[in-house]
Design an enzyme around this catalytic site. Structure first.
Site, PDB file in Angstrom:
ATOM      1  N   TYR A 433       0.768  -1.060   0.111  1.00 39.45           N
ATOM      2  CA  TYR A 433       0.017  -0.248  -0.054  1.00 39.45           C
ATOM      3  C   TYR A 433       0.974   1.420  -0.085  1.00 39.45           C
ATOM      4  CZ  TYR A 433      -3.961  -2.618   1.438  1.00 39.45           C
ATOM      5  OH  TYR A 433      -5.311  -3.416   1.559  1.00 39.45           O
ATOM      6  N   GLU A 434       0.650   2.229  -1.057  1.00 40.76           N
ATOM      7  CA  GLU A 434       1.339   3.591  -0.735  1.00 40.76           C
ATOM      8  C   GLU A 434       0.103   4.702  -0.345  1.00 40.76           C
ATOM      9  OE1 GLU A 434       4.250   4.324  -1.285  1.00 40.76           O
ATOM     10  OE2 GLU A 434       5.322   2.833  -2.252  1.00 40.76           O
ATOM     11  N   ILE A 435       0.138   5.084   0.877  1.00 36.22           N
ATOM     12  CA  ILE A 435      -0.945   5.705   1.631  1.00 36.22           C
ATOM     13  C   ILE A 435      -0.958   7.018   1.487  1.00 36.22           C
ATOM     14  CG2 ILE A 435      -2.042   5.810   3.703  1.00 36.22           C
ATOM     15  CD1 ILE A 435      -0.846   3.150   4.664  1.00 36.22           C
TER      16      ILE A 435
END
Length: 703
Positions: A433-435
Site C-alpha cells: 500500500y502507498e498511503i
C-alpha cells in the site's frame, strides 16, 4: 538502462501539482534548503538517469513522473535536456487544514487505556512506545497475543545501541498454538508490516490501529472473532527502528509545519531519512539529506529481483541496494521469519502456487494512493497466479479507490522488494500500500489526518486478512455484506444479506486491469458453534438455496432449521460468482437455543458469566494496570491513556509461555447478541479484568 519507466494513470492529485507548477530554471528560483517536487516527462527522466543516477520518484501522472528534489537537481535535470516544472513541496501539501479539532490520541485496546506512550509530532508514537506497546499487548492479552523478537537491527548487531526487531502474533488461544516455524502446517497467516522506510511515519500508525481493532473486537465483533479463531495475524509495527529514531530526533530538533499542520522539513533535515543506519561506503558531500544519505534501502535489498530496476550501486543514493541480496540484518531477519511462517515455494515466473496454499503478506508505505501487486522488478513478467492476485488487489482498493496495479503499471518498476519475495519465493500473495498523497500531507501528514487515512486503509486490510485462509480462491469469489441472523421462537434461524461481485476499486486509470463483474449464482450459509467447527464440517445449512435468481448483486434469505443448529453461536455466509469460486466467509452472531445440550454448561441470555476471583499473583492489587474506571473494556477504545500499564521491565525471556487454566476465557460467547455489540462487553468485562494481569508473555527469539 535498468530503471525503465512506464506510462501511468494514477489519480488526480498529481494533475493538481502540474496545474500549480512552474518552469524550473530561472523562472523558478526556490529558496535555499527548500524541497521541490519536479514534474518531468518519463522519457526525459529515463535519459537523465543515465547521467544523474536513479531518482527519488514519488508519484506519476500520464506521461510524467514527480521527482523529489531541490533547485540544484532541477538545474541538473535541465542540463541533460529534460523538461522540468517545479513546485515547492510545502505548497504541494495544500492549505486545507487536516482537521479543525486537535488530534485525538491513537486508540489503544481497552485494557491499555491507562497506558501512557511517548509521542512526537503531535501524536505519532515513538520507537520506544511501539516496543512497549508490543510487550503490553502480550502481557495484558495473553490469550490472544504473543510477543516475538525475531532479530536485531544493524546498530544493535554492531553494539551501537539499536533495537530488537519485534512482531506480535495475534490469534485465539495463542499460547496453545504450535511453534510458528511450521510453514503451511499451522493456522493460515496474514502478515502486516510497516515503516521499512523511516520517513513514512503514517504507516506504523495504521498498523497500530489494525492490531488494536482486532484485539478489542475479539469476542464482541463476529467477523473479527471468526478471523482470530481461524487465522494468525502477525503485525510488525516498525521494520526500520534505528532510522525511525533519526526521524524522531529531527522533529525534536525542529521541523517547519504548514498552516494545515503537515510537516515541511528543509532539504538538509534528517527527517528525510529513508534507509537503515549502515553507513558503509557513504561519503558526505554536503548534498541535501533528502537526496544523499547513509544506509541501505531495505526495500531494494530483498533477494528476488535484487539489483534491477530503480536501484543504485551508490551508497549515498536513497535507492542504494546494498552490497549483496539480504545483506542487511533487518531484511535477513524478516526473510527468515517469513520463511518460517509460510514455508518456501518457488513460483517466480513459471509455476503457479496451488489453490490450497494459505497466507498473505502486506507492507505499508507512503505515499501516492496505490495498491500494488507483483512484480515490482518488471510489470511485464509473467505472473502465474495473476487472476487471483489482481482480483485480491482490486477487492482491497474497493474501500478507497486507490490506483491498482503492478508498480510499473501505476508508478515505476522497482526491484528488490519484499512483496516480490513473498510471492516469487514463498508462494503467498504479496501487496504494497502507498498511503496518502501530496495534497493530504505527503510524507509527514499532521496526526489529525490519521483517522481519515485509517478509514481508507482499514477495509482493504480486513479483506486481505479474511481471505488469507484461501487467498488464491477466496479473492476470486463474491462478497457478502449486511449479513443478519435471527433465532426464531421455534428455534430456526432466518438469515438475510446481500452478495455482490461489483466490489472492485474504481480508479479510472486502473480500469484496464480491473476484473470483469460477473453474476452471483450461489450463497453458501452455515450455522456453527464457531469458526473452528465450521472448518471441521460441524455445521448446519439451510434446506433450500439462498439465491433465487443470479445477478451481479443479489439479496438473499434462507432458513436454517432448529435441528442441528441448537448450539450454533455463529452464522457464516460466502458467495460464489462467475469464477466458480466462493469469496471469504462473513460471520454474524446468533443466539443458541436455551437449554440446548452441550458438552459443558454455557450461560444463557438471561444470565451472564460470573468468574471466581483469582487474585493478583503479585499480591498487590494496586499493581494491576486494569484497575480503575479507564480499564473497563466496554469503554470507547479511543479514550486517552494516562498512566503506564504495569511494571514490565521491557525484555522477555526466550521460552516463557504460561497460562492459568483456571482463569475464565474470553471466548465464551454463548450469550452474545447477534450484532456483536450491546450486552456482551458488559458480560465480558469481569472476565477481561481478571485475565488481564495473569498472563506471562511467550516471547520467542530466533537463534
Amino acid at each position: 538502462m535498468k530503471n525503465t519507466l512506464h506510462r501511468l494513470g494514477a489519480g488526480t492529485a498529481v494533475a493538481a501539482l502540474l496545474a500549480s507548477a512552474t518552469s524550473a530554471g530561472a523562472a523558478f528560483a526556490a529558496p535555499a534548503g527548500d524541497v521541490l517536487l519536479l514534474t518531468v516527462p518519463a522519457d526525459d527522466v529515463e535519459e537523465a538517469s543515465e547521467t544523474l543516477g536513479d531518482l527519488d520518484i514519488v508519484s506519476a501522472e500520464g506521461d510524467n513522473v514527480i521527482v523529489l528534489g531541490d533547485q540544484d537537481l532541477a538545474e541538473e535535470l535541465e542540463k541533460t535536456g529534460a523538461s522540468v516544472t517545479a513546485e515547492n513541496y510545502a505548497d504541494s501539501l495544500g492549505a486545507r487544514p487536516a482537521s479543525a479539532q486537535p488530534a485525538a490520541p491513537a486508540p489503544v485496546p481497552a485494557k491499555l487505556n491507562a497506558a501512557d506512550y511517548d509521542t512526537f509530532f503531535n501524536g505519532y508514537r515513538t520507537t520506544s512506545a511501539y516496543a512497549q506497546f508490543a510487550q503490553d499487548l502480550a502481557s495484558q492479552y495473553p490469550e490472544l497475543v504473543q510477543h516475538v523478537d525475531y532479530g536485531d537491527t544493524f546498530l544493535k548487531q554492531q553494539g551501537q545501541g539499536g533495537h530488537d526487531l519485534v512482531a506480535v502474533r495475534i490469534t485465539a488461544d495463542v499460547a496453545d498454538q504450535p511453534e510458528y516455524a511450521d510453514g503451511q502446517d499451522g493456522k493460515p497467516r496474514f502478515f502486516l508490516g510497516a515503516q521499512t522506510h523511516s520517513r513514512e511515519i503514517i504507516t506504523s500508525e495504521m498498523a497500530w490501529r489494525f492490531a488494536t481493532e482486532l484485539i478489542d473486537g475479539y469476542g464482541t465483533d463476529a467477523q473479527i472473532t471468526s478471523l482470530l479463531d481461524s487465522t494468525e495475524v502477525w503485525v510488525s509495527f516498525q521494520h526500520n527502528p534505528d532510522s525511525i529514531d533519526v526521524v524522531e530526533q529531527a522533529f525534536a530538533d525542529g521541523v517547519d509545519m504548514t498552516p494545515a499542520g503537515d510537516g515541511n522539513p528543509n532539504s538538509a533535515s534528517k527527517a528525510w531519512q529513508r534507509k537503515n543506519q549502515n553507513t558503509a561506503g557513504f561519503e558526505d558531500t554536503g548534498a541535501p539529506w533528502s537526496r544523499s544519505q547513509p544506509g541501505i534501502d531495505l526495500n531494494r535489498n530483498w533477494p528476488y529481483g535484487w539489483g534491477g530496476a530503480s536501484t543504485s550501486s551508490d551508497p549515498s543514493s536513497v535507492l542504494y541496494k546494498g552490497s549483496a541480496p539480504a545483506s542487511e540484518p533487518e531484511v535477513a531477519a524478516l526473510k527468515d521469519l517469513l520463511e518460517d511462517l509460510y514455508g518456501t515455494y518457488d513460483v517466480e515466473t513459471t509455476t503457479a502456487a496451488p489453490d490450497e496454499r494459505a497466507g498473505t503478506y502486506i507492507h505499508l508505505h507512503s505515499y501516492s494512493d496505490l495498491i500494488l501487486y507483483p512484480y515490482g522488478f518488471d510489470n511485464t513478467a509473467n505472473l502465474p497466479n495473476a487472476d487471483a492476485l489482481i482480483a485480491g488487489a482490486f477487492r482491497q482498493s474497493f474501500g478507497n479507490d486507490y490506483a491498482t496495479g503492478a508498480p510499473g503499471d501505476v508508478l515505476y518498476n522497482a526491484s528488490g522488494g519484499d512483496f516480490d519475495y513473498a510471492y516469487g519465493k514463498l508462494g503467498v500473495p504479496g501487496y504494497v500500500y502507498e498511503i496518502g498523497t501530496a495534497r493530504e500531507g505527503g510524507f509527514f501528514p499532521g496526526f489529525q489526518r490519521a483517522d481519515d487515512y485509517w478509514q481508507k486503509v482499514r477495509p482493504g486490510l480486513r479483506f486481505a486478512a479474511e481471505a488469507a485462509y484461501e487467498p488464491y480462491t477466496a479473492s476470486l469469489g463474491g462478497v457478502v455484506s449486511e449479513l443478519t441472523a435471527e433465532r426464531q421462537d421455534d428455534g430456526s434461524i432466518i438469515v438475510t444479506g446481500t452478495a455482490t461481485d461489483d466490489a472492485y476499486g474504481q480508479d479510472a486509470g486502473s480500469a484496464e486491469r480491473r476484473p470483469a463483474v460477473t453474476q452471483i449464482d450461489d450463497v453458501e450459509i452455515q450455522a456453527a458453534v464457531d469458526r473452528t467447527a465450521l472448518d471441521a464440517g460441524e455445521s448446519t445449512a439451510p434446506g433450500e438455496p439462498a439465491v433465487a435468481e443470479a445477478g451481479e448483486t443479489v439479496d438473499f434469505e434462507a432458513t436454517i432449521a432448529k435441528e442441528g443448529s441448537e448450539q450454533a453461536k455463529f452464522v457464516f455466509a460466502r458467495a460464489r460468482n462467475g469464477s466458480g469460486e466462493y469469496g471469504p466467509w462473513q460471520a454474524v452472531f446468533v443466539d443458541p437455543v436455551e437449554n440446548a445440550e452441550s458438552p459443558s454448561p454455557e450461560p444463557t441470555d438471561s444470565e451472564t458469566p460470573t468468574p471466581e476471583p483469582t487474585g493478583d499473583p503479585s499480591g498487590d492489587p494496586s499493581d494491576d494496570p486494569t484497575d480503575g474506571p479507564s480499564a473497563d473494556p466496554s469503554e470507547d477504545p479511543t479514550s486517552s491513556p494516562s498512566e503506564g500499564p504495569g511494571d514490565d521491565d521491557g525484555k522477555r525471556n526466550d521460552d516463557e509461555s504460561s497460562r492459568d487454566e483456571d482463569v475464565p476465557r474470553r471466548d465464551d460467547r454463548s450469550s452474545l447478541p447477534r450484532t456483536g455489540a450491546g450486552l456482551w462487553p458488559l458480560a465480558a468485562g469481569a472476565v477481561l479484568l481478571v485475565a488481564g494481569g495473569l498472563g506471562v508473555v511467550a516471547a520467542r527469539r530466533r537463534g
